[in-house]
Motif scaffolding. Structure first.
Motif, PDB file in Angstrom:
ATOM      1  N   TYR A  35     -98.845  -7.643   9.405  1.00 40.65           N
ATOM      2  CA  TYR A  35     -99.245  -7.984   8.034  1.00 40.65           C
ATOM      3  C   TYR A  35     -99.589  -9.464   7.952  1.00 40.65           C
TER       4      TYR A  35
ATOM      5  N   GLY B  19    -100.343  -2.762  12.274  1.00 40.79           N
ATOM      6  CA  GLY B  19     -98.935  -2.912  11.952  1.00 40.79           C
ATOM      7  C   GLY B  19     -98.505  -4.339  11.670  1.00 40.79           C
TER       8      GLY B  19
ATOM      9  N   SER C 155     -94.186  -8.041   9.330  1.00 50.25           N
ATOM     10  CA  SER C 155     -94.127  -6.577   9.287  1.00 50.25           C
ATOM     11  C   SER C 155     -93.221  -6.116   8.154  1.00 50.25           C
TER      12      SER C 155
ATOM     13  N   ARG D  51    -103.662  -5.406   6.794  1.00 51.50           N
ATOM     14  CA  ARG D  51    -102.884  -4.647   7.770  1.00 51.50           C
ATOM     15  C   ARG D  51    -103.700  -4.521   9.051  1.00 51.50           C
TER      16      ARG D  51
ATOM     17  N   HIS E 254     -87.365   0.622   5.212  1.00 48.86           N
ATOM     18  CA  HIS E 254     -88.814   0.444   5.345  1.00 48.86           C
ATOM     19  C   HIS E 254     -89.571   1.059   4.174  1.00 48.86           C
TER      20      HIS E 254
ATOM     21  N   LYS F 277     -91.089  -3.671   8.576  1.00 40.54           N
ATOM     22  CA  LYS F 277     -89.797  -3.419   9.220  1.00 40.54           C
ATOM     23  C   LYS F 277     -88.965  -4.702   9.262  1.00 40.54           C
TER      24      LYS F 277
END
Length: 301
Positions: free
Chosen positions: A55, A53, A17, A50, A29, A19
């Motif tokens: 990856y 959310g 992700s 994607r 982010h 994040k």
């Protein structure tokens, strides 16, 4: 290309992700989002799919990831090689161990180590996860598992024993005998996602309806025992020194684990690593009776 571009690919791939990558790289982010978009625009190729959310690297992303992993491995090898030649008894030393070992034993040992080697700054990473010594997440680990990776070097210190503990308050109106059905007894367990051997033993041995309280922290489990919530499976080095709880069974043989001091082979000749192995290794060995559950008289059990 910039090495930081490869670090971005590594971070997104490992965390899955933006994040997670932002946390690993110390950015926010939005910065990571712009960085990835700029990288993909420069190459005119999509590097990640994607999916809700999450990856996932594309073929192009996988190709870049392989290159990034090789570059990282070479950089880490060079870092370890240089550090391994350091003959100074000074500098930073990163140690990792479990929460319970840090609480009960390690701080006293580190005080003794620091008194002998004041030039070494100790950074203690208290984490029940096994940090990656190959990636220099720590220099030395104190673990209840034998090292299996070929690049690691270890010294066995002792074995660690586990037993069931309860408080006098809890036992006041209960039979001390623990039957196979555990009738009339309550247990304190781990969170349901735990993979520790003790958590597995409880799941396989104790009926689920007997586990009335759960915690991911052994220290918190011990405090719950003191409060009289129920019984808990604790390492003997954690439970035995406490005067307001007692073991109600002999140590569970199936849960006995080896305790090891571990480092990377490239670092074992670093002066500060050798000093830690010598001083702390000797101090841990001196506490073998406590670690192996032989410090308390269990003759009546």
């Amino acid at each position: 290309m910039d090495w930081n571009d490869f670090r971005l690919i590594l971070a997104i791939s490992r965390t899955g992700s933006l994040k997670g990558a932002a946390k690993e790289l110390g950015n926010d982010h939005s910065t990571i989002f712009r960085w990835l978009n700029g990288l993909e625009a420069r190459f005119r190729v999509q590097l990640f799919e994607r999916n809700g959310g999450v990856y996932v690297p594309t073929d192009a992303g996988d190709r870049m990831l392989l290159a990034a992993e090789r570059m990282e491995a070479e950089a880490l090898a060079l870092d370890r090689d240089i550090a391994g030649r350091d003959a100074r008894l000074s500098g930073n030393l990163r140690i990792t161990c479990s929460e319970s070992l840090a609480y009960r034993i390690l701080n006293d040992l580190l005080a003794g180590f620091r008194s002998r080697h004041e030039g070494i700054t100790v950074e203690l990473l208290v984490d029940n996860r096994q940090l990656d010594l190959l990636r220099r997440e720590a220099d030395i680990a104190i673990r209840a598992t034998r090292p299996v990776e070929g690049d690691l070097f270890g010294r066995q210190i002792a074995e660690t024993a586990w037993a069931l503990y309860a408080s006098p308050r809890y036992l006041a109106d209960r039979d001390r005998f623990i039957g196979g059905s555990f009738e009339g007894h309550r247990f304190i367990g781990w969170d349901t996602s735990a993979v520790a051997a003790a958590a597995k033993w409880l799941t396989e041995t104790v009926p689920n309806d007997r586990i009335v309280y759960r915690s991911s922290s052994l220290i918190n489990q011990m405090m719950a025992v003191k409060a009289g919530i129920g019984m808990a499976l604790l390492p003997c080095y954690l439970g035995d020194p406490e005067t307001d709880i007692e073991s109600i069974a002999v140590p569970e043989a199936a849960l006995t684990r080896e305790l090891w001091l571990i480092t990377h082979r490239d670092l074992r000749n670093t002066a500060r690593v050798r000093a830690f192995f010598d001083v702390v290794g000797q101090a841990l060995t001196a506490r073998r009776q406590l670690l192996e559950g032989r410090s308390r008289n269990r003759a009546a059990l």
